[in-house]
Design a protein around this motif. Structure first.
Motif, PDB file in Angstrom:
ATOM      1  N   GLY A  81      10.842 -65.931 -33.687  1.00 36.55           N
ATOM      2  CA  GLY A  81      10.942 -67.325 -32.298  1.00 36.55           C
ATOM      3  C   GLY A  81      12.001 -67.591 -31.579  1.00 36.55           C
ATOM      4  N   HIS A  82      12.948 -67.414 -32.295  1.00 37.18           N
ATOM      5  CA  HIS A  82      14.070 -68.072 -31.356  1.00 37.18           C
ATOM      6  C   HIS A  82      14.860 -67.124 -30.994  1.00 37.18           C
ATOM      7  N   LEU A  83      15.837 -67.391 -30.223  1.00 35.48           N
ATOM      8  CA  LEU A  83      17.083 -66.610 -29.989  1.00 35.48           C
ATOM      9  C   LEU A  83      18.251 -67.462 -29.978  1.00 35.48           C
ATOM     10  N   VAL A  84      18.873 -66.249 -31.069  1.00 38.01           N
ATOM     11  CA  VAL A  84      19.997 -67.304 -32.299  1.00 38.01           C
ATOM     12  C   VAL A  84      21.671 -66.165 -31.621  1.00 38.01           C
ATOM     13  N   ARG A  85      22.160 -67.104 -31.805  1.00 38.22           N
ATOM     14  CA  ARG A  85      23.918 -65.411 -31.316  1.00 38.22           C
ATOM     15  C   ARG A  85      24.168 -64.839 -33.341  1.00 38.22           C
ATOM     16  N   PRO A  86      24.043 -63.901 -33.149  1.00 31.94           N
ATOM     17  CA  PRO A  86      24.846 -63.550 -33.912  1.00 31.94           C
ATOM     18  C   PRO A  86      25.602 -63.743 -35.043  1.00 31.94           C
ATOM     19  N   HIS A  87      26.606 -64.654 -34.787  1.00 31.03           N
ATOM     20  CA  HIS A  87      27.516 -65.225 -34.957  1.00 31.03           C
ATOM     21  C   HIS A  87      27.366 -66.400 -35.575  1.00 31.03           C
ATOM     22  N   ASP A  88      26.565 -67.107 -35.470  1.00 27.36           N
ATOM     23  CA  ASP A  88      25.551 -68.308 -35.694  1.00 27.36           C
ATOM     24  C   ASP A  88      25.098 -68.866 -36.919  1.00 27.36           C
ATOM     25  N   LEU A  89      25.102 -67.039 -37.300  1.00 28.08           N
ATOM     26  CA  LEU A  89      24.346 -67.436 -38.438  1.00 28.08           C
ATOM     27  C   LEU A  89      24.953 -66.746 -39.970  1.00 28.08           C
ATOM     28  N   ASN A 115      20.629 -77.723  -9.392  1.00 26.98           N
ATOM     29  CA  ASN A 115      22.083 -77.876  -9.657  1.00 26.98           C
ATOM     30  C   ASN A 115      21.848 -78.254 -11.197  1.00 26.98           C
ATOM     31  N   ALA A 116      21.108 -77.495 -11.662  1.00 27.66           N
ATOM     32  CA  ALA A 116      21.027 -77.537 -13.428  1.00 27.66           C
ATOM     33  C   ALA A 116      22.070 -77.998 -13.819  1.00 27.66           C
ATOM     34  N   ASP A 117      21.447 -78.897 -14.400  1.00 29.34           N
ATOM     35  CA  ASP A 117      22.290 -80.319 -15.425  1.00 29.34           C
ATOM     36  C   ASP A 117      21.886 -79.564 -16.687  1.00 29.34           C
ATOM     37  N   SER A 118      23.015 -79.042 -17.357  1.00 25.75           N
ATOM     38  CA  SER A 118      23.216 -78.470 -18.346  1.00 25.75           C
ATOM     39  C   SER A 118      22.284 -79.257 -19.632  1.00 25.75           C
ATOM     40  N   SER A 119      23.011 -80.491 -19.618  1.00 22.66           N
ATOM     41  CA  SER A 119      21.433 -81.413 -20.776  1.00 22.66           C
ATOM     42  C   SER A 119      20.874 -80.960 -20.458  1.00 22.66           C
ATOM     43  N   LEU A 120      20.107 -80.710 -19.556  1.00 23.70           N
ATOM     44  CA  LEU A 120      18.372 -80.758 -19.702  1.00 23.70           C
ATOM     45  C   LEU A 120      17.514 -79.011 -19.673  1.00 23.70           C
ATOM     46  N   ASN A 121      18.414 -78.817 -20.868  1.00 26.78           N
ATOM     47  CA  ASN A 121      18.133 -77.332 -20.682  1.00 26.78           C
ATOM     48  C   ASN A 121      16.980 -77.153 -22.295  1.00 26.78           C
ATOM     49  N   ALA A 122      16.420 -75.835 -22.584  1.00 21.41           N
ATOM     50  CA  ALA A 122      15.535 -76.103 -23.320  1.00 21.41           C
ATOM     51  C   ALA A 122      16.164 -75.590 -24.682  1.00 21.41           C
ATOM     52  N   VAL A 123      17.074 -75.826 -24.895  1.00 22.15           N
ATOM     53  CA  VAL A 123      17.805 -75.684 -26.132  1.00 22.15           C
ATOM     54  C   VAL A 123      17.381 -76.620 -27.007  1.00 22.15           C
ATOM     55  N   ASP A 124      16.292 -76.382 -28.513  1.00 14.85           N
ATOM     56  CA  ASP A 124      16.723 -77.523 -29.403  1.00 14.85           C
ATOM     57  C   ASP A 124      17.634 -77.481 -30.450  1.00 14.85           C
ATOM     58  N   ALA A 125      17.911 -78.226 -30.743  1.00 17.17           N
ATOM     59  CA  ALA A 125      19.113 -78.636 -31.956  1.00 17.17           C
ATOM     60  C   ALA A 125      18.095 -78.143 -33.211  1.00 17.17           C
ATOM     61  N   VAL A 126      18.920 -77.756 -34.565  1.00 13.82           N
ATOM     62  CA  VAL A 126      18.378 -76.753 -34.918  1.00 13.82           C
ATOM     63  C   VAL A 126      17.844 -77.155 -36.196  1.00 13.82           C
ATOM     64  N   SER A 127      16.892 -77.215 -36.454  1.00 12.91           N
ATOM     65  CA  SER A 127      16.686 -78.014 -37.767  1.00 12.91           C
ATOM     66  C   SER A 127      16.009 -77.316 -39.058  1.00 12.91           C
ATOM     67  N   GLU A 128      14.995 -78.322 -39.696  1.00 10.72           N
ATOM     68  CA  GLU A 128      14.582 -77.714 -40.929  1.00 10.72           C
ATOM     69  C   GLU A 128      13.694 -76.762 -40.644  1.00 10.72           C
ATOM     70  N   PRO A 129      13.121 -75.196 -40.777  1.00 10.29           N
ATOM     71  CA  PRO A 129      11.881 -74.258 -40.372  1.00 10.29           C
ATOM     72  C   PRO A 129      11.162 -74.879 -40.761  1.00 10.29           C
ATOM     73  N   THR A 130       9.778 -74.005 -40.051  1.00 12.63           N
ATOM     74  CA  THR A 130       7.988 -74.870 -40.934  1.00 12.63           C
ATOM     75  C   THR A 130       7.482 -74.298 -42.020  1.00 12.63           C
ATOM     76  N   PHE A 131       8.328 -73.255 -42.269  1.00 18.47           N
ATOM     77  CA  PHE A 131       7.754 -72.727 -43.037  1.00 18.47           C
ATOM     78  C   PHE A 131       7.995 -72.854 -44.763  1.00 18.47           C
ATOM     79  N   SER A 132       7.414 -72.398 -45.440  1.00 18.80           N
ATOM     80  CA  SER A 132       7.193 -72.268 -46.884  1.00 18.80           C
ATOM     81  C   SER A 132       8.191 -71.259 -47.334  1.00 18.80           C
ATOM     82  N   LYS A 171      20.391 -67.867 -42.267  1.00 20.57           N
ATOM     83  CA  LYS A 171      19.994 -69.166 -42.000  1.00 20.57           C
ATOM     84  C   LYS A 171      20.458 -69.910 -40.597  1.00 20.57           C
ATOM     85  N   PRO A 172      20.724 -70.644 -39.361  1.00 19.63           N
ATOM     86  CA  PRO A 172      21.658 -70.472 -38.285  1.00 19.63           C
ATOM     87  C   PRO A 172      22.710 -71.576 -38.260  1.00 19.63           C
ATOM     88  N   VAL A 173      23.378 -71.878 -38.762  1.00 21.42           N
ATOM     89  CA  VAL A 173      24.249 -72.934 -38.896  1.00 21.42           C
ATOM     90  C   VAL A 173      23.876 -73.866 -38.375  1.00 21.42           C
TER      91      VAL A 173
END
Lengths: 286, 348, 272
Positions: free
Chosen positions: B241-249, B331-348, B312-314
């Motif tokens: 459910g996330h977009l991620v860069r293929p070279h970041d995997l 004047n979109a401030d890039s620090s306020l965007n919807a990217v979240d820090a990579v965290s542990e996935p919540t699936f088992s 897994k994403p790096v």
């Protein structure tokens, strides 16, 4: 946009333009050589030989005869009238023809399509009918009360009528091709609408206007049919070159006829050559 | 601020080209308006130039309200995609046009034209006609022509779009170096994200007549504000459910912390890069995940078609949650965007 | 630039007024004059045997002139565009010549060559039994002369534009020259060809000056419609005037119809 063929933008096929797509011009094989031969024979029989005959006949009596025919007072008057009015008409056509082309290309209003057909009418209409047409508004039974029949104005009007389409049709395609970005570029560099027209658009139109003017001039000096009913063909007054030639022909005086005809022919040839040179110049601009 | 755009909107018939655009462009900056065709970026550029009139809003150039000013009076240099060369004038004639209009003395014009032709490396073509130049040369002439009038702002509308790839790359670098030398505020429109990323100081991403995000190339690539920005600026693939860069995997042939299992459905090698289509084991009928890595790495890890892998994403990889609405951020401030820090996935 | 400025309106008015005074109103007046006494007299005039003959002659002459010009026009166009040979540039320029030559000069030229008495070729032809001048063949030649460039000018640009790729493809698939021409080239130029044919038909129907010299204008023999108009207008009497106007009206109508066909062909041509 409508463009009638014969008032052309440039003589058919600017030769040597290597830029054209798929321009595999092959040299003649047997079949095409034969085809060329047949085409040349037909063209010669129809056009080249007869026109050459005119030139030959004109020089039949030698140079002095030729000269004396051309300096005949009535002939001189006819030539002066013809050329003078043709130049005047061409000058008018340069301005009004460009204006008409501009309105047809750049302006949009209901009924504009009708104008396209109207402009070609003088080209398609038989010249004798053209004379009748002009007579209705500018002759004795004119609703405006004008009566210019049998005057020099009639000659002017007749020339104006038959040369109407020429400059319009040569300028139109060029106007259509003009990139709007070029005018925008001029504007961004600070040029007013008028300056843009003067320094950018007009120079681009100049070759087209010139070729149209050449055709217009050639057409005007050749005119005959519309003048028959309209100008009265009065010697020294409203008699044009072609009428003069006709009266020689009807008098079975073919040498005199050919002499005067050779002048008109020469002008036609000059026009053709000039147009060919012009089209090569223009091809440089790409 | 060199250019200030406030609340600008423009419609053509029923079609809204621009909706409520606010943008500030700093003096001396090289800004790219980036986005897909038809997104409105050219329209915005032309409104800045005065070649179009905005329906709503205002345009200020160097503090002066230029909204109602015609293009002639704005002193902006404009470069068109198809050069818009004055065909009947020589190269020198083209370049000197703006100066002639302004009735500068002859000597001044000659000197300035020579200077500019030198700058764009066209000095030996001064007397040629545009038809005799290549596309790249014509565009350089167009640039010189625009710079001749010492514009407040230089605007370029897809300037390299009509050129072929090699020339495009050359001129791209050349534009950057030119800007470093000349320092005039420059805005250029492009649909090529590589071009924007390589050349611009700041990028404005425009889509469907709205600004998606504004920021430096790094900010936009690493911290995209929306799905659109992320997928437009670089390659993306979908994972959980996330977009991620293929070279970041990160990819291994044995399980590791937090990695998702799958297998290599397709192995493609393009030059030094290897592209893997990985089908996940979770059974969902989603499309496969794209993983890219270098050939050396692929060989080292023993990757091949049919091999079982874990991905897994790096750490620190940029991700955008799918379904993130496009924020119309002023004047979109890039620090306020919807990217979240990579965290542990919540699936088992 | 989008708002109709004052200059734009002035230009519009000037142009429309000019065209109105030079073409539209005069043509309308002729139409009015033709039917001044109602439809009856016009029908009577048009059914006169001499008028009927004149139109039949005009149409058949125009037909043959157009056929000749089409066949040779297409041939010359192909030669000019697809082949090189010494003198091509000259031929190319000369093809345009008939456009700039006075019809009187055309008549004179044909007279000099084809006259039964004194013509270069005419003498031989006459003794072989073929009369050219003062007979329909002469009229056909005179009519064909002025329309020579029409078909060529229309086809040449199209031939240039479509290039030789399609034709080369056909050849590579085994088509002969003739097959290539009939199946590939001809369909590609058909609109331009139709345009040229209609236009040269219009011009041929209306030829006057050249025909006047070569035909002799004998009613029921060699008098074409245009010559009829001239003759009747210059004679006295209301009936003659009506006949002149009626014939002129028909000619004008044919010209306008041809123009309308040709104008509506243009957009199709551009879209194809």
């Amino acid at each position: 946009m409508t463009q009638t063929a014969p008032p052309p933008a440039a003589p058919a096929a600017a030769p040597g333009d290597r830029r054209r797509r798929g321009r595999a011009a092959t040299s003649l094989g047997a079949a095409s050589g034969l085809g060329l031969g047949i085409a040349l024979v037909w063209f010669s029989l129809l056009v080249l030989i007869p026109l050459t005959a005119v030139l030959v006949q004109a020089s039949a009596g030698g140079w002095s005869t030729y000269w004396s025919i051309l300096t005949n007072a009535q002939t001189v008057a006819a030539l002066e009238l013809t050329v003078g009015q043709a130049v005047l008409v061409t000058a008018v056509n340069v301005v009004i023809g460009t204006a008409i082309a501009w309105v047809l290309v750049r302006d949009h209003f209901p009924g504009k399509r009708v104008l396209e057909v109207v402009i070609d009418i003088p080209f398609a209409l038989p010249t004798i009918v053209a004379g009748l047409v002009l007579l209705s508004l500018y002759g004795p039974s004119s609703p405006l009360g004008l009566n210019w029949a049998n005057t020099q104005i009639a000659v002017f009007l007749a020339f104006l009528f038959v040369t109407l389409p020429f400059i319009v049709r040569t300028v139109e395609p060029v106007l259509i091709e003009l990139e709007p970005e070029v005018e925008e570029a001029a504007a961004s560099l600070g040029a007013s609408r008028f300056t843009t027209f003067r320094m950018i658009i007009l120079p681009s139109l100049a070759p087209a206007i010139t070729s149209g003017a050449a055709l217009s001039f050639a057409r005007a000096i050749s005119e005959y049919g519309s003048l028959v009913l309209l100008s009265g063909n009065l010697p020294y007054s409203t008699e044009v070159a072609s009428v003069r030639i006709l009266s020689f022909v009807e008098g079975d005086n073919l040498v005199d006829a050919a002499a005067v005809a050779s002048i008109l022919l020469l002008v036609a040839l000059v026009v053709i050559v000039a147009l060919d040179v012009l089209s090569r110049r223009v091809a440089r601009y790409g | 601020m060199s250019i200030r755009i406030s609340g600008v909107g423009k419609s053509f018939g029923g079609f809204t080209a621009l909706a409520d655009i606010d943008l500030d462009i700093a003096t001396g900056e090289l800004t790219a308006l980036l986005g897909p065709s038809g997104g409105g970026k050219s329209t915005l550029l032309r409104i800045i130039a005065g070649l179009e009139v905005a329906d709503t809003g205002s345009v200020e150039i160097e503090g002066v309200d230029a909204t109602r000013l015609p293009a002639q009076k704005r002193n902006v240099g404009f470069v068109f995609q198809h050069y818009a060369a004055f065909r009947h004038l020589s190269v020198a004639g083209n370049v000197s046009f703006g100066l002639k209009i302004r009735k500068r003395p002859r000597k001044e014009i000659t000197a300035r034209v020579a200077e500019l032709l030198e700058l764009v490396h066209l000095s030996q073509f001064a007397d040629r006609l545009p038809a005799q130049l290549s596309g790249g040369q014509r565009q350089r002439m167009a640039l010189a022509r625009a710079l001749a009038i010492e514009p407040t702002v230089l605007l370029l509308d897809e300037p390299f779009g009509a050129l072929d790839a090699k020339v495009r790359r050359e001129l791209r670098n050349w534009l950057r170096r030119l800007h470093d030398e000349v320092h005039v505020t420059t805005v250029f429109v492009t649909h090529d994200q590589e071009e924007a990323l390589e050349v611009a100081d700041r990028i404005v991403v425009i889509n469907h007549g709205r600004i998606e995000q504004v920021g430096s190339p790094d900010e936009l690539y690493d911290r995209p504000a929306s799905e659109f920005v992320m997928s437009f600026l670089g390659p993306v693939t979908t994972l959980h459910g996330h977009l991620v860069r293929p070279h970041d995997l990160e990819i291994e042939t044995r399980p590791f912390g937090g990695a998702t299992p799958g297998w290599v459905e397709r192995f493609t090698r393009v030059g030094f890069e290897v592209r893997l289509d990985v089908r996940l084991d979770d059974g969902a009928a989603t499309s496969s995940v794209l993983v890219t890595l270098t050939r050396a790495d692929a060989t080292a890890k023993g990757l091949a078609e049919g091999v079982q892998v874990w991905i897994k994403p790096v750490a620190g990889a940029s991700r955008v949650r799918i379904g993130t609405p496009t924020e119309d951020v002023r004047n979109a401030d890039s620090s306020l965007n919807a990217v979240d820090a990579v965290s542990e996935p919540t699936f088992s | 630039m989008r708002r109709p400025t004052k200059a734009r309106w002035v230009l519009r008015i000037v142009v429309v007024a000019y065209l109105f005074l030079l073409v539209i109103w005069p043509v309308a007046l002729v139409a009015k004059a033709t039917f001044a006494h109602g439809l009856g007299p016009v029908i009577t005039a048009l059914t006169e045997p001499e008028v009927v003959f004149a139109f039949e002659l005009t149409i058949s002459v125009a037909f043959w002139a157009v056929v000749l010009n089409t066949i040779f026009g297409v041939g010359i166009s192909l030669l000019l565009v697809r082949y090189t040979f010494p003198g091509r540039r000259a031929l190319n320029a000369l093809v345009d010549l008939p456009l700039s030559v006075s019809p009187i000069v055309v008549g004179l030229a044909l007279l000099l060559v084809y006259s039964g008495r004194t013509g270069w070729l005419g003498r031989t032809l006459e003794s072989a039994g073929l009369q050219v001048i003062y007979a329909p063949p002469g009229i056909i030649l005179a009519t064909a002369f002025v329309s020579v460039p029409v078909v060529v000018r229309e086809i040449v640009p199209v031939l240039h534009e479509i290039g030789t790729e399609q034709e080369q493809a056909a050849r590579s698939l085994g088509a002969s020259g003739l097959q290539t021409f009939l199946r590939i080239t001809l369909p590609a130029i058909r609109w331009a060809l139709l345009y040229g044919v209609v236009l040269s038909l219009a011009r041929s129907l209306g030829e006057y000056g050249a025909v006047k010299i070569v035909s002799g204008g004998v009613a029921m023999r060699t008098q074409t419609a245009t010559l009829l108009v001239e003759e009747r207008y210059q004679q006295f009497g209301a009936a003659n005037a009506t006949t002149a106007y009626a014939a002129a009206f028909v000619l004008a109508l044919l010209a306008v119809v041809a123009l309308i066909i040709v104008t509506s062909l243009r957009p199709d041509k551009e879209n194809s």
